[in-house]
Motif scaffolding. Structure first.
Motif: not given
Length: 206
Positions: A95, A141, A154-155, A172-173, A175, A194, A197, A204
């Protein structure tokens, strides 16, 4: 997990690496995985602020004396982790947000420098929303295709910079830390991305 920022030899002890413990803890005698090679190494000793300790936890700086690898083999951006915790990859689903005052937009299929942990690698950006450039409000994305393998979770946060001059354009981060290629017309895969995120943990997980 520890992202390595430097490596050096110490007389009588061998290889020492330094970094910050990102999660979990490291103890003397632990068997760790050295990534991205996947080789097993053992912790011979630990120092925190020049004092010998038996264990170091999350958030602390650590100097780790390793058995099983020569200091010349280790480079900034590599990682140490519990065996099986991280999987090296050259494709990341992300993301992404543009910097508000970025001098130029992020462009589809353009090359950038990815800064992730202590790694700094060349990455080609794929925008998955159908546009050829992005510099607006909100997040989009995309995917990053890397010249070298990295490890991520993740994250995890990252930064994208121009190769020359080295200007920060976005960030960003992560996913999907170990992704397959997603085509721009694959609406189902993009919708799933999506959801990864989203703010709802149950969504999730699903």
């Amino acid at each position: 997990r520890l992202a390595i920022d430097r490596s050096f030899p110490v007389a009588g002890h061998g290889t020492v690496v330094s970094g910050t413990v990102a999660s979990g803890s490291i103890g003397v005698g632990d068997e760790l995985e050295w990534l991205p090679s996947g080789r097993s190494v053992r912790v011979r000793g630990l120092h925190r602020h020049d004092r010998a300790v038996e264990r170091i936890g999350r958030g602390a700086r650590a100097a780790v004396n390793l058995v099983g690898v020569h200091h010349s083999e280790i480079a900034r951006g590599q990682e140490l982790a519990s065996p099986g915790y991280l999987v090296p990859t050259r494709v990341l689903s992300v993301e992404l947000q543009s910097v508000t005052d970025a001098p130029r937009p992020l462009r589809h299929r353009s090359r950038y420098r990815l800064h992730l942990g202590t790694a700094d690698v060349t990455a080609t950006l794929a925008l998955l929303d159908g546009s050829n450039e992005y510099s607006g409000e909100g997040a989009v994305v995309g995917q990053l295709f890397l010249a070298e393998s990295v490890s991520a979770v993740h994250g995890e946060a990252f930064i994208l910079r121009d190769e020359s001059p080295p200007t920060t354009l976005g960030g960003g981060r992560i996913l999907q830390p170990h992704a397959r290629r997603i085509r721009r017309n694959d609406a189902l895969a993009i919708a799933r991305l999506r959801r990864l995120g989203g703010a709802d943990p149950a969504d999730r997980i699903a």
